[in-house]
Design an enzyme around this catalytic site. Structure first.
Site, PDB file in Angstrom:
ATOM      1  N   SER A 168       0.721  -1.251   0.018  1.00 60.84           N
ATOM      2  CA  SER A 168      -0.080   0.121  -0.028  1.00 60.84           C
ATOM      3  C   SER A 168       0.857   1.279  -0.136  1.00 60.84           C
ATOM      4  O   SER A 168       1.754   1.469  -0.860  1.00 60.84           O
ATOM      5  CB  SER A 168      -0.997  -0.110   1.093  1.00 60.84           C
ATOM      6  OG  SER A 168      -1.883   1.151   1.173  1.00 60.84           O
ATOM      7  N   ASP A 190      -2.889   6.169  -3.677  1.00 65.92           N
ATOM      8  CA  ASP A 190      -1.644   5.657  -3.235  1.00 65.92           C
ATOM      9  C   ASP A 190      -1.144   4.517  -3.994  1.00 65.92           C
ATOM     10  O   ASP A 190      -1.778   4.017  -5.223  1.00 65.92           O
ATOM     11  CB  ASP A 190      -1.993   5.220  -1.665  1.00 65.92           C
ATOM     12  CG  ASP A 190      -2.889   3.761  -1.805  1.00 65.92           C
ATOM     13  OD1 ASP A 190      -3.602   3.597  -2.628  1.00 65.92           O
ATOM     14  OD2 ASP A 190      -2.930   3.053  -0.604  1.00 65.92           O
ATOM     15  N   ASP A 226      -1.253   1.327  -4.464  1.00 61.90           N
ATOM     16  CA  ASP A 226      -1.864   0.269  -5.013  1.00 61.90           C
ATOM     17  C   ASP A 226      -3.280   0.479  -5.270  1.00 61.90           C
ATOM     18  O   ASP A 226      -4.200  -0.190  -5.607  1.00 61.90           O
ATOM     19  CB  ASP A 226      -1.960  -0.924  -3.784  1.00 61.90           C
ATOM     20  CG  ASP A 226      -2.606  -0.643  -2.860  1.00 61.90           C
ATOM     21  OD1 ASP A 226      -2.690   0.576  -2.331  1.00 61.90           O
ATOM     22  OD2 ASP A 226      -3.378  -1.603  -2.366  1.00 61.90           O
ATOM     23  N   ASP A 276      -5.929   2.016  -3.949  1.00 66.24           N
ATOM     24  CA  ASP A 276      -7.350   1.619  -3.323  1.00 66.24           C
ATOM     25  C   ASP A 276      -7.703   3.106  -2.238  1.00 66.24           C
ATOM     26  O   ASP A 276      -8.668   3.125  -1.809  1.00 66.24           O
ATOM     27  CB  ASP A 276      -7.198   0.584  -2.338  1.00 66.24           C
ATOM     28  CG  ASP A 276      -6.034   0.512  -1.296  1.00 66.24           C
ATOM     29  OD1 ASP A 276      -5.401   1.506  -1.206  1.00 66.24           O
ATOM     30  OD2 ASP A 276      -5.920  -0.653  -0.442  1.00 66.24           O
TER      31      ASP A 276
END
Length: 568
Positions: A144, A298, A300, A302
């Site tokens: 993340s 961010d 990734d 999400d």
């Protein structure tokens, strides 16, 4: 104990050369940190430093996690798990692609088919693909928004939701049964392909996912004069985010330096839209092109952060503020269009602002609170299936939102579309910015402000100190804070609530956190991070003005941080 394991790794004849080099010239303290225990699953899966050792992320600990998952799937689903297969995605971090393939190699050794994305993809697309392909599970390799020396591994159930504890704990038992990391069987990529156990996926899933994303729009024909600066912070939304907005007619200015999939995140101190420093390049470009809106996701993809132009500068909204604005826009506009359900449900968490909940209840809808972690929201969304209730919106303070349930995790691309549409709508119809609308919301519901303090405490001693701090607030609950009486105390580890001396049972999974609610409506939560070596302190207040609310935040912060500092 740790030394024996260290020597076992050091003397392993076929140990990965890079990992062997990592074991050399380390102090005893460093080695103990690397080997003192297994890398644990937390609220966001397994996350850790890239390094050799049992307490680090490397090909051997990744294999161990996948070995446990494979045996769990075969135990619970039998041969169906092999034919349904597992969808695997990854982000742009160091070793992400390698770990994704390594996962397929372990699963394939058990005869379980993998659907591996050909290149990096947003985490929410993994959730979508798992459901669309009717897979037995999903995996995404990501850390993340963590620093570049971290990576991680998250697992999803067949419903596209991260495994909740009652299932994850069983998987962890299978994982922990693996005592020899070096004996885990794998198949090579060529053998996997020949046996039909490795299937690459890509554009065909992108097209279907984007079609669903477009259904998030409420006013697709809104006048799109709003100028948007977009940054993926070097991550997985770079291509899909820009192309999606441009295809819908938005004026988009990508931060070119951050469109590069750089695993070192060279342009940011932290690739986290929760941190103001992550917007440095976006603000610079925004001022240059006179952008109305800044959007950052961010790595990734999400989480989503929003900045709004105000007086020739930019105000960065918190996750709570963005969530309240999106709920208000969604419900107010759907009400005008008469498309709201009779029974709708909004989800938030125990550390989320009360503001969004107040808006939802004002429209007559139910609000369900979950523990921290979007997996709990995803699970609750599934529970609405085959009922007379409809999912409306889910969010948490840490910049995660979901609007449509074709994804059962937070989805920055869904939030991107709703936030940009709301900005365009308010600008063209009401001549207002998102910040103006937030102030309108404050006038109606009161000024709600929140703060989050992250206290980094590393290593074994850090973990022990975090535990001592939380236990202090658990075992000897405060009765007042800054002379304001405590009205409610909730303990999520022992599942009880005390209000006016009456004790009731909490219907949550157990987690190590405590919450206090004061008589004036202010509240705070202490919770160890599930994925990082830090203690999190969440604070929320309600005030008659922004100035008064900020003053109350500062007073509570000062009192709590002083108490924490005294607990050694």
């Amino acid at each position: 104990m740790w030394r024996d394991e260290y020597l076992r790794w050091l003397n392993q004849p076929d140990l990965d050369p890079a990992l062997k080099a990592d074991l050399l010239d380390k102090s005893d303290k460093e080695l103990e940190e690397m080997f003192y225990g297994p890398l644990a699953f937390g609220t966001g899966g397994m996350r850790g430093l890239l390094s050799a050792g049992t307490n680090r992320l490397n090909i051997y600990t990744i294999r161990k996690a996948n070995d446990g998952l494979a045996r769990y799937l075969i135990k619970t689903k039998g041969d169906k798990a092999k034919t349904q297969g597992v969808v695997i995605a990854h982000d742009n971090r160091r070793m992400s692609k390698e770990f994704a393939l390594e996962s397929a190699k372990v699963l394939g050794a058990y005869g379980i088919k993998s659907f591996l994305f050909e290149d990096l993809r947003p985490t929410p697309e993994l959730s979508f693909a798992t459901r669309h392909l009717h897979a037995a599970a999903g995996i995404v390799v990501t850390a993340s928004h963590n620093p570049p020396n971290y990576n991680g591994y998250k697992i999803y159930d067949e419903y596209g939701c991260q495994f909740t504890p009652q299932y994850a704990d069983v998987i962890v038992k299978y994982v922990n049964e693996v005592t020899d990391l070096f004996s885990i069987k794998t198949l090579d990529e060529k053998t996997l392909s020949e046996k039909g156990l490795l299937n690459y996926i890509g554009e065909e899933i992108d097209i279907l996912y984007i079609e669903q994303l477009k259904t998030v729009q409420i006013h697709p024909d809104v006048k799109k004069d709003v100028r948007i600066v977009f940054t993926p912070l070097h991550g997985a939304s770079a291509e899909i985010g820009v192309s999606l907005m441009k295809s819908l007619g938005y004026q988009v200015y990508p931060v070119e330096e951050q469109m590069i999939h750089d695993p070192a995140f060279g342009t940011v101190k932290s690739p986290n839209p929760e941190n103001a420093s992550a917007f440095e390049y976006a603000i610079r470009l925004g001022k240059k092109v006179h952008a109305d809106l800044l959007i950052a996701t961010d790595p990734d993809a999400d989480r989503l952060g929003v900045g709004v132009r105000h007086n020739d500068d930019y105000v960065l909204l918190t996750g709570n503020q963005t969530g309240a604005i999106l709920i208000n826009y969604l419900l107010s506009e759907r009400k005008k269009m008469n498309t709201l359900p009779k029974k709708g449900v909004v989800f938030n968490t125990i550390v989320t602002s009360d503001l969004g909940a107040k808006i939802a209840r004002n429209y007559g809808f139910e609000v369900i609170q979950t523990l921290t972690g979007f997996k709990y929201i995803g699970e609750q969304i599934r529970f609405l299936e085959n009922t007379d209730k409809e999912f409306l919106f889910g969010y948490e303070e840490s910049y995660g939102y979901v609007i449509k349930d074709f994804v059962r995790d937070k989805d920055s691309l869904q939030a991107l579309l709703l936030a940009t549409e709301a900005a365009a709508y308010y600008q063209s119809v009401e001549n207002k910015t998102l910040l103006d609308k937030l102030n309108d919301i404050y006038e109606t519901y009161g000024v709600h402000l929140e703060a989050l303090h992250n206290i980094d405490l590393f290593g074994i001693e850090g973990a022990n100190r975090i535990q001592r701090i939380v236990e202090r607030f658990r075992i000897n609950p405060l009765t007042t804070l800054n002379q304001v009486p405590v009205q409610i105390f909730e303990d999520y580890l022992y599942s009880y609530r005390i209000e006016s001396k009456f004790k009731t049972i909490l219907n949550f999974d157990k987690t190590n956190a405590v919450k206090y609610v004061l008589e004036n409506g202010s509240w705070f939560v202490l919770r160890p991070s599930g994925t990082e070596p830090k203690l999190k302190i969440y604070i929320g207040v309600i005030g008659d003005s922004v100035a008064l609310a900020k003053s109350e935040i500062d007073a509570i912060s000062q009192a709590l941080l002083q108490m924490v500092e005294e607990i050694k």
